[in-house]
Design an enzyme around this catalytic site. Structure first.
Site, PDB file in Angstrom:
ATOM      1  N   ARG A   1       0.915  -0.858   0.336  1.00 52.61           N
ATOM      2  CA  ARG A   1       0.310  -0.447  -0.176  1.00 52.61           C
ATOM      3  C   ARG A   1       1.095   1.200  -0.268  1.00 52.61           C
ATOM      4  NH1 ARG A   1      -3.648  -3.122  -1.869  1.00 52.61           N
ATOM      5  NH2 ARG A   1      -5.570  -3.577  -0.854  1.00 52.61           N
TER       6      ARG A   1
ATOM      7  N   ASP B   1       5.540  -0.347  -6.462  1.00 53.89           N
ATOM      8  CA  ASP B   1       4.415  -0.986  -7.311  1.00 53.89           C
ATOM      9  C   ASP B   1       3.429   0.268  -7.081  1.00 53.89           C
ATOM     10  OD1 ASP B   1       2.891  -2.016  -9.488  1.00 53.89           O
ATOM     11  OD2 ASP B   1       2.376  -3.054  -7.657  1.00 53.89           O
TER      12      ASP B   1
ATOM     13  N   GLU C   1      -1.687   8.237  -6.151  1.00 52.07           N
ATOM     14  CA  GLU C   1      -1.700   7.030  -7.022  1.00 52.07           C
ATOM     15  C   GLU C   1      -2.639   7.363  -7.412  1.00 52.07           C
ATOM     16  OE1 GLU C   1      -2.725   2.972  -6.039  1.00 52.07           O
ATOM     17  OE2 GLU C   1      -1.234   3.359  -5.314  1.00 52.07           O
TER      18      GLU C   1
ATOM     19  N   HIS D   1       1.105  -0.411  -9.783  1.00 54.16           N
ATOM     20  CA  HIS D   1      -0.222  -0.708  -9.589  1.00 54.16           C
ATOM     21  C   HIS D   1      -0.455  -1.729 -10.067  1.00 54.16           C
ATOM     22  CE1 HIS D   1      -2.587  -0.878  -5.207  1.00 54.16           C
ATOM     23  NE2 HIS D   1      -2.737  -2.073  -5.759  1.00 54.16           N
TER      24      HIS D   1
END
Length: 333
Positions: free
Chosen positions: A235, A259, A264, A297
């Site tokens: 996260r 990632d 985001e 992600h």
């Protein structure tokens, strides 16, 4: 029975259609737009909602669903931190998630990014684009010489441990709720501080709980080895981005692979047409660095994981509509 599934992408549609064909007694509407204040009215007349976690599910949205008589909300992901807990309780909405769509998918990307950092692949790729086929000065390290600290050993963390042990790395782990099998192996340390102090690489697999918000900060980084490498495929909120940038600038952090990113939403999975048009200066700062790897992600983004996310969420929604509970019911806190 009628279910509306929000935010259905083109790559999800075949798995939804496969499920729909196998359940002729259920009518499923695939809505490409995400569930938000602008689209929530489309749920009127349906019995349940399937949604994907990209936007917050606020009290306004949940109240509206409840006013339509909808008490069943199934998320096609693990995290429920974007769901208003008070509204869920007040409106009597039952929530499910997909707790294990593919732990291996996330674990494999996390270890892949560790290997890329160790082998300096981004630096070599950049040199090659400029016609430079030399080796030095980018000599690599080997995974079998590393001590890797795994923070949190749930389904994904345990997969990471297994893969790393296959490489011959020394693995240590911290989790406030140790896994009994891993505990027998003796890999747990007693405190996060001990994990930080003894790891060459730290990989995060903790949930986005309030107590974990910005767990990677000035204090925790100060406890780490000089030259630490940090991996986050969990996260974005686990890492204070400003602290990460300061650590990279000072050299305390020798590499990072993200990632996920705390800002985001509205950036990842969007085509801006050019690098300059990405509307986040901190993210672009990180992307420009040859010792930082950014993926938008995508750790979950495999065929088997996407299929599981869609079909398990639909199965769970049917269970909620029929019984008010599901094998994947989750308490939103």
């Amino acid at each position: 029975m009628k279910i509306i599934a929000y935010g259905i992408r083109d790559d999800e549609r075949p798995y939804l259609e496969q499920w729909d064909k196998a359940h002729p007694d259920v009518e499923v509407k695939a809505e490409p737009k995400l569930l938000d204040n602008d689209t929530v009215d489309e749920a009127k007349g349906f019995d349940g909602v399937v949604a994907y976690q990209q936007k917050p599910y606020t009290a306004d949205i949940l109240d509206k669903l409840a006013s339509f008589g909808i008490k069943s909300l199934s998320l096609r992901n693990v995290g429920v931190d974007n769901v208003d807990a008070d509204a869920v309780k007040l409106d009597g909405i039952n929530v499910t998630n997909v707790p294990a769509y593919s732990p291996a998918a996330i674990a494999e990307l996390a270890v892949t990014e560790m290997m890329r950092l160790l082998r300096n692949t981004k630096k070599f790729e950049d040199k090659e684009r400029h016609g430079n086929m030399t080796w030095a000065p980018d000599i690599a390290d080997e995974m079998n010489k590393q001590t890797v600290g795994v923070y949190a050993t749930g389904r994904i963390g345990r997969q990471v441990v297994k893969i790393l042990q296959g490489f011959g790395a020394k693995v240590i782990a911290y989790d406030p709720y140790p896994n009994p099998e891993l505990k027998k192996e003796g890999i747990y340390v007693d405190t996060p501080k001990e994990l930080y102090a003894n790891s060459d690489i730290i990989t995060l697999h903790a949930p986005a709980l309030k107590e974990n918000d910005h767990m990677i900060n000035d204090d925790s980084i100060a406890q780490m080895k000089d030259g630490i490498k940090i991996i986050n495929a969990a996260r974005g909120s686990l890492i204070d981005t400003d602290t990460l940038i300061r650590g990279l600038d000072s050299g305390k952090i020798s590499g990072a692979a993200l990632d996920v990113y705390e800002d985001e939403v509205g950036v990842f999975n969007v085509d801006f047409g050019s690098f300059d048009k990405i509307p986040d200066d901190r993210l672009k700062n990180l992307m420009k660095r040859d010792n930082v790897l950014i993926t938008p992600h995508i750790a979950f983004y495999t065929k088997s994981a996407v299929k599981n996310m869609v079909q398990i969420a639909l199965d769970s929604n049917v269970q909620l509509i029929q019984n008010g509970k599901s094998d994947n019911s989750v308490e939103v806190k």
